[in-house]
Enzyme design. Sequence first.
Site, PDB file in Angstrom:
ATOM      1  N   LYS A   1       0.838  -1.215   0.000  1.00 48.99           N
ATOM      2  CA  LYS A   1       0.000   0.000   0.000  1.00 48.99           C
ATOM      3  C   LYS A   1       0.867   1.257   0.000  1.00 48.99           C
ATOM      4  O   LYS A   1       0.684   2.154  -0.810  1.00 48.99           O
ATOM      5  CB  LYS A   1      -0.925   0.025   1.234  1.00 48.99           C
ATOM      6  CG  LYS A   1      -1.869  -1.157   1.346  1.00 48.99           C
ATOM      7  CD  LYS A   1      -2.778  -1.048   2.556  1.00 48.99           C
ATOM      8  CE  LYS A   1      -2.083  -1.084   3.901  1.00 48.99           C
ATOM      9  NZ  LYS A   1      -1.387  -2.353   4.227  1.00 48.99           N
TER      10      LYS A   1
ATOM     11  N   ARG B   1     -10.044   0.597   8.457  1.00 49.15           N
ATOM     12  CA  ARG B   1      -9.464  -0.694   8.775  1.00 49.15           C
ATOM     13  C   ARG B   1     -10.433  -1.611   9.500  1.00 49.15           C
ATOM     14  O   ARG B   1     -10.066  -2.692   9.924  1.00 49.15           O
ATOM     15  CB  ARG B   1      -8.264  -0.448   9.668  1.00 49.15           C
ATOM     16  CG  ARG B   1      -7.015  -1.131   9.196  1.00 49.15           C
ATOM     17  CD  ARG B   1      -5.930  -0.673  10.138  1.00 49.15           C
ATOM     18  NE  ARG B   1      -4.730  -1.404   9.960  1.00 49.15           N
ATOM     19  CZ  ARG B   1      -3.717  -0.989   9.219  1.00 49.15           C
ATOM     20  NH1 ARG B   1      -3.776   0.120   8.546  1.00 49.15           N
ATOM     21  NH2 ARG B   1      -2.638  -1.711   9.157  1.00 49.15           N
TER      22      ARG B   1
ATOM     23  N   ARG C   1      11.589  -5.757   4.701  1.00 47.91           N
ATOM     24  CA  ARG C   1      11.356  -4.303   4.595  1.00 47.91           C
ATOM     25  C   ARG C   1      12.332  -3.515   5.473  1.00 47.91           C
ATOM     26  O   ARG C   1      12.642  -3.905   6.593  1.00 47.91           O
ATOM     27  CB  ARG C   1       9.930  -3.967   5.035  1.00 47.91           C
ATOM     28  CG  ARG C   1       9.726  -2.447   5.128  1.00 47.91           C
ATOM     29  CD  ARG C   1       8.312  -2.046   5.226  1.00 47.91           C
ATOM     30  NE  ARG C   1       7.578  -2.716   6.269  1.00 47.91           N
ATOM     31  CZ  ARG C   1       6.261  -2.729   6.347  1.00 47.91           C
ATOM     32  NH1 ARG C   1       5.545  -2.101   5.451  1.00 47.91           N
ATOM     33  NH2 ARG C   1       5.660  -3.368   7.333  1.00 47.91           N
TER      34      ARG C   1
ATOM     35  N   ARG D   1      11.027  -1.690  11.122  1.00 51.43           N
ATOM     36  CA  ARG D   1       9.959  -1.181  11.983  1.00 51.43           C
ATOM     37  C   ARG D   1       9.799  -2.098  13.184  1.00 51.43           C
ATOM     38  O   ARG D   1       9.895  -3.317  13.052  1.00 51.43           O
ATOM     39  CB  ARG D   1       8.632  -1.146  11.193  1.00 51.43           C
ATOM     40  CG  ARG D   1       8.297   0.229  10.677  1.00 51.43           C
ATOM     41  CD  ARG D   1       7.180   0.252   9.704  1.00 51.43           C
ATOM     42  NE  ARG D   1       5.951  -0.425  10.124  1.00 51.43           N
ATOM     43  CZ  ARG D   1       4.851  -0.486   9.366  1.00 51.43           C
ATOM     44  NH1 ARG D   1       4.836   0.090   8.177  1.00 51.43           N
ATOM     45  NH2 ARG D   1       3.782  -1.104   9.781  1.00 51.43           N
TER      46      ARG D   1
ATOM     47  N   ARG E   1      -0.677  -9.062  13.459  1.00 49.43           N
ATOM     48  CA  ARG E   1      -1.249  -8.090  12.512  1.00 49.43           C
ATOM     49  C   ARG E   1      -2.037  -8.808  11.423  1.00 49.43           C
ATOM     50  O   ARG E   1      -3.083  -8.333  10.995  1.00 49.43           O
ATOM     51  CB  ARG E   1      -0.126  -7.232  11.896  1.00 49.43           C
ATOM     52  CG  ARG E   1       0.368  -6.157  12.853  1.00 49.43           C
ATOM     53  CD  ARG E   1       1.718  -5.611  12.462  1.00 49.43           C
ATOM     54  NE  ARG E   1       1.755  -5.001  11.155  1.00 49.43           N
ATOM     55  CZ  ARG E   1       2.868  -4.824  10.450  1.00 49.43           C
ATOM     56  NH1 ARG E   1       4.030  -5.219  10.932  1.00 49.43           N
ATOM     57  NH2 ARG E   1       2.813  -4.243   9.278  1.00 49.43           N
TER      58      ARG E   1
HETATM   59  P1  AP5 Z   1       4.781  -1.662   1.919  1.00 51.03           P
HETATM   60  O1  AP5 Z   1       4.486  -0.753   0.780  1.00 51.03           O
HETATM   61  O2  AP5 Z   1       5.543  -1.120   3.070  1.00 51.03           O
HETATM   62  O3  AP5 Z   1       3.456  -2.408   2.405  1.00 51.03           O
HETATM   63  P2  AP5 Z   1       2.174  -1.849   3.178  1.00 51.03           P
HETATM   64  O4  AP5 Z   1       0.990  -2.470   2.549  1.00 51.03           O
HETATM   65  O5  AP5 Z   1       2.234  -0.370   3.307  1.00 51.03           O
HETATM   66  O6  AP5 Z   1       2.405  -2.583   4.563  1.00 51.03           O
HETATM   67  P3  AP5 Z   1       2.364  -2.023   6.065  1.00 51.03           P
HETATM   68  O7  AP5 Z   1       3.051  -3.049   6.922  1.00 51.03           O
HETATM   69  O8  AP5 Z   1       2.844  -0.613   6.133  1.00 51.03           O
HETATM   70  O9  AP5 Z   1       0.857  -2.075   6.325  1.00 51.03           O
HETATM   71  P4  AP5 Z   1       0.167  -2.033   7.654  1.00 51.03           P
HETATM   72  O10 AP5 Z   1      -1.217  -1.847   7.181  1.00 51.03           O
HETATM   73  O11 AP5 Z   1       0.409  -3.196   8.526  1.00 51.03           O
HETATM   74  O12 AP5 Z   1       0.886  -0.829   8.439  1.00 51.03           O
HETATM   75  P5  AP5 Z   1       0.456   0.666   8.738  1.00 51.03           P
HETATM   76  O13 AP5 Z   1       1.651   1.485   8.803  1.00 51.03           O
HETATM   77  O14 AP5 Z   1      -0.668   1.065   7.859  1.00 51.03           O
HETATM   78  O15 AP5 Z   1       5.565  -2.933   1.303  1.00 51.03           O
HETATM   79  C1  AP5 Z   1       6.077  -3.962   2.141  1.00 51.03           C
HETATM   80  C2  AP5 Z   1       7.460  -4.399   1.632  1.00 51.03           C
HETATM   81  O16 AP5 Z   1       7.302  -5.064   0.362  1.00 51.03           O
HETATM   82  C3  AP5 Z   1       8.426  -3.236   1.369  1.00 51.03           C
HETATM   83  O17 AP5 Z   1       9.707  -3.633   1.751  1.00 51.03           O
HETATM   84  C4  AP5 Z   1       8.340  -3.006  -0.157  1.00 51.03           C
HETATM   85  O18 AP5 Z   1       9.560  -2.507  -0.679  1.00 51.03           O
HETATM   86  C5  AP5 Z   1       8.019  -4.394  -0.672  1.00 51.03           C
HETATM   87  N1  AP5 Z   1       7.104  -4.399  -1.827  1.00 51.03           N
HETATM   88  C6  AP5 Z   1       6.000  -3.611  -1.991  1.00 51.03           C
HETATM   89  N2  AP5 Z   1       5.360  -3.920  -3.156  1.00 51.03           N
HETATM   90  C7  AP5 Z   1       6.086  -4.930  -3.710  1.00 51.03           C
HETATM   91  C8  AP5 Z   1       5.932  -5.681  -4.925  1.00 51.03           C
HETATM   92  N3  AP5 Z   1       4.903  -5.464  -5.774  1.00 51.03           N
HETATM   93  N4  AP5 Z   1       6.859  -6.642  -5.180  1.00 51.03           N
HETATM   94  C9  AP5 Z   1       7.874  -6.871  -4.342  1.00 51.03           C
HETATM   95  N5  AP5 Z   1       8.083  -6.195  -3.192  1.00 51.03           N
HETATM   96  C10 AP5 Z   1       7.185  -5.238  -2.879  1.00 51.03           C
HETATM   97  O19 AP5 Z   1      -0.169   0.505  10.203  1.00 51.03           O
HETATM   98  C11 AP5 Z   1       0.677   0.174  11.302  1.00 51.03           C
HETATM   99  C12 AP5 Z   1      -0.161   0.055  12.556  1.00 51.03           C
HETATM  100  O20 AP5 Z   1      -0.811   1.316  12.846  1.00 51.03           O
HETATM  101  C13 AP5 Z   1      -1.330  -0.954  12.498  1.00 51.03           C
HETATM  102  O21 AP5 Z   1      -0.900  -2.275  12.785  1.00 51.03           O
HETATM  103  C14 AP5 Z   1      -2.270  -0.382  13.570  1.00 51.03           C
HETATM  104  O22 AP5 Z   1      -1.815  -0.714  14.862  1.00 51.03           O
HETATM  105  C15 AP5 Z   1      -2.110   1.128  13.380  1.00 51.03           C
HETATM  106  N6  AP5 Z   1      -3.117   1.650  12.441  1.00 51.03           N
HETATM  107  C16 AP5 Z   1      -2.874   2.181  11.203  1.00 51.03           C
HETATM  108  N7  AP5 Z   1      -4.028   2.554  10.615  1.00 51.03           N
HETATM  109  C17 AP5 Z   1      -5.025   2.264  11.500  1.00 51.03           C
HETATM  110  C18 AP5 Z   1      -6.440   2.385  11.461  1.00 51.03           C
HETATM  111  N8  AP5 Z   1      -7.080   2.869  10.390  1.00 51.03           N
HETATM  112  N9  AP5 Z   1      -7.142   1.983  12.545  1.00 51.03           N
HETATM  113  C19 AP5 Z   1      -6.526   1.498  13.642  1.00 51.03           C
HETATM  114  N10 AP5 Z   1      -5.191   1.326  13.725  1.00 51.03           N
HETATM  115  C20 AP5 Z   1      -4.443   1.707  12.667  1.00 51.03           C
HETATM  116 MG    MG Z   2       2.544   1.002   4.881  1.00 51.67          MG
END
Ligand code: AP5
Ligand code: MG
Length: 216
Positions: free
Chosen positions: A13, A88, A127, A160, A171
């Site tokens: 994402k 979410r 990552r 992270r 997660r």
């Molecule tokens: P990356 O782009 O980093 O993936 P992502 O989908 O952004 O994954 P996240 O782990 O950031 O998602 P998340 O939803 O768990 O975390 P968030 O920060 O939102 O890609 C991953 C890796 O793969 C990278 O190394 C990249 O280079 C590689 N890659 C990407 N695309 C690729 C491809 N096509 N091919 C090969 N490699 C690829 O949330 C963190 C925490 O915050 C949550 O757990 C929760 O506690 C809290 N939180 C956030 N939003 C909310 C909400 N709305 N409500 C409640 N709590 C929330």
């Molecule tokens: Mg992310």
Amino acid sequence: MRIILLGPPGAGKGTEAELLVKHYHIPHISTGNIFRALYKDNTTVGKIAKEYIDRGQLVPDDITNEIVRNRLNHADAKKGFLFDGYPRNVDQAAWFDELLIQKEWKLDAVINIYVPDEVLIERISGRRVCESCGAVYHVTNKKPNVEGICDVDGGKLIQRADDMEETVQRRLRVYNEQTEPVIGYYQNKGAIVMIDGTQSIKEVDTAIKKVLGEMN
Ligand code: AP5
Ligand code: MG
């Protein structure tokens, strides 16, 4: 353009959002990034959020929704937005619908990037993120020019805290239980596009832009 990007942890994402917002000139709103920035700034909300994030749980809806409301009051959101990681759960999605009605704004697209669990785990474990600007890399799939150093601002690349194996499993469970139903919520409204996230970063970008082009 107003877009929501859904998908499990590690689906890409954040990576795809960076490419899309440059192309469409809209702000990238990642609730995860906002929580991390609030923690870095030593705020009370940031400290509360970190307790949930480090356990792999969702931050409570009242905190999250208020952050979204405030963010959308910034002037740049008038141009549109790309949400990454919000909504979410189904309650957040319903709350967000109400907010959009109040603002008289309509969503252009809800995009779900789907990727099987074994690929997610490989992506998350490889990552690396910039300690200062948050730019996202991968040890094999998206290497920086100089190992361990961010291409954007020269910051140090780190893992992270919530990318440790045990937290990742939690997660993924939270995603399956609480976030996956959001796909059904938007399907019922007849407004969601599915994108195969196992393709390369560039191919996923092309597939999303193709769909958005057809919608507008
Ligand atoms: P990356 O782009 O980093 O993936 P992502 O989908 O952004 O994954 P996240 O782990 O950031 O998602 P998340 O939803 O768990 O975390 P968030 O920060 O939102 O890609 C991953 C890796 O793969 C990278 O190394 C990249 O280079 C590689 N890659 C990407 N695309 C690729 C491809 N096509 N091919 C090969 N490699 C690829 O949330 C963190 C925490 O915050 C949550 O757990 C929760 O506690 C809290 N939180 C956030 N939003 C909310 C909400 N709305 N409500 C409640 N709590 C929330
Ligand atoms: Mg992310």
